[in-house]
Design an enzyme around this catalytic site. Structure first.
Site, short mmCIF file in Angstrom:
data_model
loop_
_atom_site.label_atom_id
_atom_site.label_comp_id
_atom_site.label_asym_id
_atom_site.label_seq_id
_atom_site.Cartn_x
_atom_site.Cartn_y
_atom_site.Cartn_z
N ARG A 46 -19.95 115.67 -20.50
CA ARG A 46 -19.25 116.45 -21.52
C ARG A 46 -18.65 117.68 -20.84
NH1 ARG A 46 -24.28 114.95 -23.60
NH2 ARG A 46 -24.18 113.55 -25.42
N LYS A 62 -27.51 117.03 -24.95
CA LYS A 62 -27.88 117.29 -26.33
C LYS A 62 -29.34 116.93 -26.57
CE LYS A 62 -23.32 116.69 -28.45
NZ LYS A 62 -22.54 115.93 -29.44
N HIS A 104 -12.76 115.18 -23.89
CA HIS A 104 -13.63 114.10 -24.31
C HIS A 104 -12.98 112.73 -24.08
CE1 HIS A 104 -17.62 114.05 -25.93
NE2 HIS A 104 -17.34 113.06 -26.76
N ARG A 115 -14.31 111.27 -21.00
CA ARG A 115 -15.67 110.72 -21.17
C ARG A 115 -15.58 109.31 -21.75
NH1 ARG A 115 -21.20 112.13 -21.79
NH2 ARG A 115 -22.11 111.63 -23.81
N HIS A 172 -26.87 109.03 -24.04
CA HIS A 172 -26.97 108.68 -25.45
C HIS A 172 -28.37 108.22 -25.81
CE1 HIS A 172 -22.36 107.79 -25.69
NE2 HIS A 172 -22.64 109.06 -25.92
N TYR A 200 -18.15 104.36 -27.60
CA TYR A 200 -17.45 105.06 -26.53
C TYR A 200 -16.70 104.09 -25.61
CZ TYR A 200 -19.20 109.78 -27.14
OH TYR A 200 -19.44 111.05 -27.60
#
Length: 319
Positions: free
Chosen positions: A171, A197, A265, A268, A291, A300
């Site tokens: 990210r 995250k 993004h 990514r 993830h 994605y």
């Protein structure tokens, strides 16, 4: 909605609850500042709406007396202002998170929000760049900034940032959170331990071409490199902001023959799709992207029909 209660106590509790919740999301859940800003706006809009709806001051809203009907009226109000379903779904999620947090921390007790259903909406798949464009863009950025007579160290910086997010799938916030001390580790191990995250940690391989670009930027950077400062620096020496890279990509979008939306993004998404197209398994891509769910990783990646047909013909035993 009943508004007869201790106003001073209520407004203090409400403001304290909001700030405590947003701080929790930033520091413990590691939500991005952009997400937290959106959540703050959703919460503030609710109480502004209720104050206007009942013709009272914001301070006179008894949070524990808010009803499901009040909340539905708020969503209707937003819908009438052409707010899309995906934004409404985010708003409801934000409100749910806030009210659950407030109850758990004993600020107030009201779970009327749980009666609301998320609106249905079609999730759009991310559009990756074409492979040739993804490879060319970092070099195009160099030429574009050179033509604009931008300082050499900034050209080297932007080239290194774009190369890093495409070659690693990081990210933009993760790439810009690098410190100078991290570069020494990267040079030794050809990898970087990313905290993403939800404090989820993963190890990301760093290719030699990225390390070379980082080294060239560091050599040209006009600001001293100290262990406790960010590796990628803004023009005044502070941390580089993601918005700078976003604006740069918006500028060069018209220079390539690709209709894909150009954001950090996007790289990514492109990393995941191109890795999958070249034989990497989905489970490994999940680990590289950090993830929690494989289903998220699937969103994605995007393969065209021609590639899928090639894989089918190569893999099926009867072809």
């Amino acid at each position: 909605m009943n508004t007869n209660f201790d106003i001073h106590k209520s407004i203090c509790l409400l403001d304290d609850a909001i700030e405590a919740w947003l701080s929790y999301l930033l520091k413990h859940k590691r939500y991005s500042e952009h997400t937290v800003t959106n959540y703050r706006r959703d919460i503030q809009q609710l109480f502004t709406f209720l104050a206007e709806h009942y013709a009272v001051k914001r301070e006179a809203i008894d949070v524990e007396k808010i009803t499901a009907a009040d909340l539905r009226a708020f969503l209707v109000y937003k819908r009438q202002r052409h707010v899309q379903s995906v934004s409404l779904a985010r708003c409801i999620s934000a409100l749910r998170g806030f009210f659950y947090f407030a109850k758990k921390r004993e600020y107030f007790d009201n779970l009327a929000i749980t009666t609301l259903r998320l609106p249905k909406y079609k999730k759009s798949l991310p559009k990756p760049l074409r492979l040739e464009n993804a490879i060319e863009i970092p070099h195009l950025i160099k030429d574009y900034l050179t033509h604009k007579r931008v300082h050499a160290w900034i050209i080297a910086r932007d080239y290194a940032v774009i190369l890093m997010i495409y070659c690693t799938g990081m990210r933009i916030s993760e790439a810009l959170s690098l410190y100078d001390r991290d570069f020494e580790t990267i040079q030794r191990s050809y990898s970087y331990r990313v905290v993403g995250k939800g404090k989820k940690m993963r190890v990301v391989p760093i290719l030699p071409v990225v390390i070379e670009a980082m080294h060239n930027y560091r050599k040209l950077c006009i600001y001293p490199c100290k262990e406790d400062t960010h590796f990628f620096k803004g023009k005044n020496g502070g941390p580089l902001r993601a918005r700078i890279i976003q604006l740069l990509l918006e500028e060069i979008r018209g220079l390539i023959n690709d209709e894909t939306c150009m954001t950090p993004h996007t790289f990514r998404h492109s990393f995941a799709t191109h890795m999958l197209a070249n034989g990497c398994d989905l489970r490994s891509i999940q680990e590289l992207l950090g993830h929690e769910s494989l289903a998220t990783t699937q969103h994605y990646t995007e393969l065209d029909d021609q590639y899928l047909m090639q894989v089918y013909k190569k893999a099926h035993p009867h072809t």
